[in-house]
Scaffold this motif. Structure first.
Motif, PDB file in Angstrom:
ATOM      1  N   MET A  14       0.808  -1.221   0.000  1.00 16.72           N
ATOM      2  CA  MET A  14       0.000   0.000   0.000  1.00 16.72           C
ATOM      3  C   MET A  14       0.837   1.264   0.000  1.00 16.72           C
ATOM      4  O   MET A  14       0.398   2.315  -0.473  1.00 16.72           O
ATOM      5  N   ASP A  43       9.294   2.804   8.587  1.00 11.47           N
ATOM      6  CA  ASP A  43       9.039   1.355   8.639  1.00 11.47           C
ATOM      7  C   ASP A  43       9.653   0.854   9.938  1.00 11.47           C
ATOM      8  O   ASP A  43      10.070   1.663  10.785  1.00 11.47           O
ATOM      9  N   ASN A  83      -3.035  -4.407  10.135  1.00 11.55           N
ATOM     10  CA  ASN A  83      -4.187  -3.903  10.883  1.00 11.55           C
ATOM     11  C   ASN A  83      -3.964  -3.700  12.380  1.00 11.55           C
ATOM     12  O   ASN A  83      -4.638  -2.895  13.013  1.00 11.55           O
ATOM     13  N   LYS A 104      -7.763   0.126   5.254  1.00 14.94           N
ATOM     14  CA  LYS A 104      -8.845  -0.730   5.743  1.00 14.94           C
ATOM     15  C   LYS A 104      -8.302  -2.068   6.167  1.00 14.94           C
ATOM     16  O   LYS A 104      -7.216  -2.413   5.708  1.00 14.94           O
ATOM     17  N   TYR A 336      -6.154   0.398 -10.725  1.00 17.16           N
ATOM     18  CA  TYR A 336      -6.143   0.429  -9.267  1.00 17.16           C
ATOM     19  C   TYR A 336      -5.576   1.762  -8.761  1.00 17.16           C
ATOM     20  O   TYR A 336      -6.125   2.397  -7.863  1.00 17.16           O
TER      21      TYR A 336
HETATM   22  P1  NAI Z   1       2.568  -5.240   3.512  1.00 16.70           P
HETATM   23  O1  NAI Z   1       2.771  -6.515   4.230  1.00 16.70           O
HETATM   24  O2  NAI Z   1       2.851  -5.201   2.046  1.00 16.70           O
HETATM   25  O3  NAI Z   1       3.438  -4.072   4.147  1.00 16.70           O
HETATM   26  C1  NAI Z   1       3.315  -3.666   5.486  1.00 16.70           C
HETATM   27  C2  NAI Z   1       4.526  -2.791   5.816  1.00 16.70           C
HETATM   28  O4  NAI Z   1       4.313  -2.182   7.082  1.00 16.70           O
HETATM   29  C3  NAI Z   1       5.824  -3.573   5.900  1.00 16.70           C
HETATM   30  O5  NAI Z   1       6.844  -2.883   5.213  1.00 16.70           O
HETATM   31  C4  NAI Z   1       6.092  -3.643   7.403  1.00 16.70           C
HETATM   32  O6  NAI Z   1       7.467  -3.764   7.732  1.00 16.70           O
HETATM   33  C5  NAI Z   1       5.532  -2.308   7.848  1.00 16.70           C
HETATM   34  N1  NAI Z   1       5.189  -2.227   9.257  1.00 16.70           N
HETATM   35  C6  NAI Z   1       4.594  -3.152  10.031  1.00 16.70           C
HETATM   36  N2  NAI Z   1       4.437  -2.689  11.279  1.00 16.70           N
HETATM   37  C7  NAI Z   1       4.934  -1.430  11.294  1.00 16.70           C
HETATM   38  C8  NAI Z   1       5.081  -0.425  12.283  1.00 16.70           C
HETATM   39  N3  NAI Z   1       4.646  -0.625  13.534  1.00 16.70           N
HETATM   40  N4  NAI Z   1       5.674   0.744  11.952  1.00 16.70           N
HETATM   41  C9  NAI Z   1       6.112   0.967  10.680  1.00 16.70           C
HETATM   42  N5  NAI Z   1       6.006   0.046   9.711  1.00 16.70           N
HETATM   43  C10 NAI Z   1       5.419  -1.130   9.997  1.00 16.70           C
HETATM   44  O7  NAI Z   1       1.067  -4.767   3.800  1.00 16.70           O
HETATM   45  P2  NAI Z   1       0.051  -4.053   2.805  1.00 16.70           P
HETATM   46  O8  NAI Z   1      -0.474  -5.039   1.842  1.00 16.70           O
HETATM   47  O9  NAI Z   1       0.663  -2.812   2.294  1.00 16.70           O
HETATM   48  O10 NAI Z   1      -1.155  -3.748   3.822  1.00 16.70           O
HETATM   49  C11 NAI Z   1      -1.098  -2.637   4.691  1.00 16.70           C
HETATM   50  C12 NAI Z   1      -2.517  -2.204   5.029  1.00 16.70           C
HETATM   51  O11 NAI Z   1      -3.184  -1.849   3.827  1.00 16.70           O
HETATM   52  C13 NAI Z   1      -3.388  -3.288   5.671  1.00 16.70           C
HETATM   53  O12 NAI Z   1      -4.246  -2.703   6.599  1.00 16.70           O
HETATM   54  C14 NAI Z   1      -4.207  -3.852   4.501  1.00 16.70           C
HETATM   55  O13 NAI Z   1      -5.439  -4.394   4.895  1.00 16.70           O
HETATM   56  C15 NAI Z   1      -4.372  -2.621   3.650  1.00 16.70           C
HETATM   57  N6  NAI Z   1      -4.514  -2.895   2.220  1.00 16.70           N
HETATM   58  C16 NAI Z   1      -5.481  -2.238   1.527  1.00 16.70           C
HETATM   59  C17 NAI Z   1      -5.641  -2.422   0.180  1.00 16.70           C
HETATM   60  C18 NAI Z   1      -6.733  -1.692  -0.546  1.00 16.70           C
HETATM   61  O14 NAI Z   1      -7.064  -2.065  -1.660  1.00 16.70           O
HETATM   62  N7  NAI Z   1      -7.309  -0.640   0.014  1.00 16.70           N
HETATM   63  C19 NAI Z   1      -4.736  -3.310  -0.585  1.00 16.70           C
HETATM   64  C20 NAI Z   1      -3.722  -3.947   0.243  1.00 16.70           C
HETATM   65  C21 NAI Z   1      -3.623  -3.726   1.589  1.00 16.70           C
END
Ligand code: NAI
Ligand code: SOE
Length: 394
Positions: A14, A43, A83, A104, A336
């Motif tokens: 994201m 991060d 989340n 979300k 997207y």
């Molecule tokens: P991801 O797994 O690709 O990346 C998460 C990142 O956050 C990683 O780089 C991780 O190291 C970092 N992270 C974790 N805890 C942290 C913290 N306390 N402080 C700083 N960095 C931290 O996850 P993704 O897919 O990007 O998902 C993130 C959020 O976005 C989730 O809530 C997911 O549900 C949502 N999402 C929404 C989408 C949409 O279409 N609106 C699509 C994909 C994800």
């Protein structure tokens, strides 16, 4: 033109989408209501953040997200972490007077989401939850048709979100399969996008009757934090961990306005990729949308002459919602990233013009209430009433 400095927290999937949107928004919507600027990215380690700053174009980076909260130059906190950290970050950001956009689902449970809603209300900052698919022009067009009465009173909503990236049992156990991090499985991850469609297009949901299943009960434990969404498979000798969330949910719905409906969500449907659909039947017509053909809205109007009746396809373009900022002719392809550009445009506009923006934390909270009710219904095998927050969603 006013500049709004963004602090982005999280640097995975994201982060790329939100950063592209921040950079691209003024090229679509000019003059921009204000200019969002990629100021600082965080991060979990400084190395990850440093790499993200170079890759995504941020001035500064940090391995501690509190540096973003404490930075007086930051106007917007953009939460794109898994989340389990949305609430802690959002509450700290609200206390520091920052405007907040959160991915979300807003939180893992309604109780957790409520703490976020209370914090933004107390702080008086702008807040948005990133259910971006409602900003696909064809979806906004469906909303316009419904509001104009083009299909009459809505009777039925059928929504699906089907993917297949977790159908393979060797898709690793990422954070998306762990209840303490994700809150729920397919429900929170993708089902909530359909709940957002249902509320946006039809109205408030008052009762649910659901079934959930976990098809793959354990998976090889993933190394590394970023969820690779099944693209990197584990080998057979990797230790396994328990999946304690749903792989699949199905629910019946009752709406406040008398309509009925259903939602299905799973990431285990081989052959389906981003099969996010709705079909809506009204007293005077029907609408059908499938995100895999995101330029198109299928419409059927019952008062067409009998010999011309049938679904027709409207390809969205300049005459449709957000069309003025996008491409000069229809069907050039809505992607997207476009939905994310429109999302950040609406958020920045609300900040610049001091207006409300939707979906906000009220909506994010209500969607968590509905999700909790779906899980309760599946467990107790009965209809569950949904408690309603007095939200201001139009
Ligand atoms: P991801 O797994 O690709 O990346 C998460 C990142 O956050 C990683 O780089 C991780 O190291 C970092 N992270 C974790 N805890 C942290 C913290 N306390 N402080 C700083 N960095 C931290 O996850 P993704 O897919 O990007 O998902 C993130 C959020 O976005 C989730 O809530 C997911 O549900 C949502 N999402 C929404 C989408 C949409 O279409 N609106 C699509 C994909 C994800
Ligand atoms: C994975 O199922 C995922 O990335 C979800 O987290 C998003 O919300 C969805 O839009 C795309 O798929």
């Amino acid at each position: 033109m006013k500049k709004l400095n963004v602090g982005l927290i999280g640097a995975g999937f994201m982060a790329k989408a939100h950063s592209l949107a921040i950079a691209g928004m003024p090229m679509y919507f000019w003059p921009a209501p204000a200019l969002p600027h990629r100021k600082m990215v965080a991060d979990i380690t400084e190395d990850l953040a440093k790499d993200a700053a170079a890759r995504l174009g941020y001035d500064q980076y940090t391995g501690n997200w509190m540096d973003i909260i404490n930075n007086p130059e930051i106007d917007i906190v953009d939460i794109v972490t898994p989340n389990d950290s949305h609430a802690e970050i959002a509450i700290a950001a609200a206390k520091a007077g920052k405007h907040i956009i959160s991915e979300k689902p807003l939180a893992r449970t309604a109780a957790e989401a409520k703490t976020m809603l209370d914090a933004v209300n107390e702080a008086g900052v702008k807040h948005m939850v990133a259910f971006n698919y409602r900003r696909t022009p064809a979806v906004a067009l469906a909303k316009k048709y419904i509001e104009e009465g083009a299909i009459g009173k809505v009777l039925n909503f059928r929504g699906t979100y089907l993917q297949d990236w977790s159908a393979d049992p060797n898709s690793p156990l990422s954070w998306r399969f762990q209840k303490d991090i994700a809150g729920s499985g397919a429900l929170g991850d993708i089902g909530t996008h359909v709940v957002d469609f249902a509320r946006y297009l039809v109205g408030e949901i008052t009762e649910v009757m659901a079934e959930t299943q976990t098809w793959v009960k354990e998976r090889p434990i993933q190394t590394g934090g970023v969820d690779k969404l099944g693209t990197v498979k584990s080998s057979a000798d990797v230790p396994k961990g328990i999946v304690d969330v749903d792989d699949e949910i199905m629910t019946l719905l009752k709406f406040e306005n008398g309509a009925v409906g259903s939602i299905e969500a799973t990431r285990n449907a081989f052959g389906r990729n981003n099969f996010l659909t709705f079909e809506i039947h009204g007293e005077k017509g029907s609408l059908y949308f499938n995100y895999e053909r995101s330029d198109e809205l299928q419409v059927f109007f019952a008062d067409d002459p009998a010999d011309r009746r049938g679904f027709r396809t409207v390809y969205t373009g300049p005459a449709h919602p957000y069309g003025e900022g996008l491409w000069p002719i229809p069907a050039l392809g809505i992607g997207y990233g476009d939905t994310k550009i429109i999302e950040i445009y609406d958020f920045v506009k609300a900040i610049a013009e001091d207006t409300n923006v939707y979906p906000n934390f009220d909506d994010g909270y209500q969607i968590c209430v509905i999700s909790d009710a779906i899980l309760e219904s599946a467990q107790n095998r009965q209809w569950v009433k949904v408690n309603k927050l007095q939200v201001t969603t139009p």
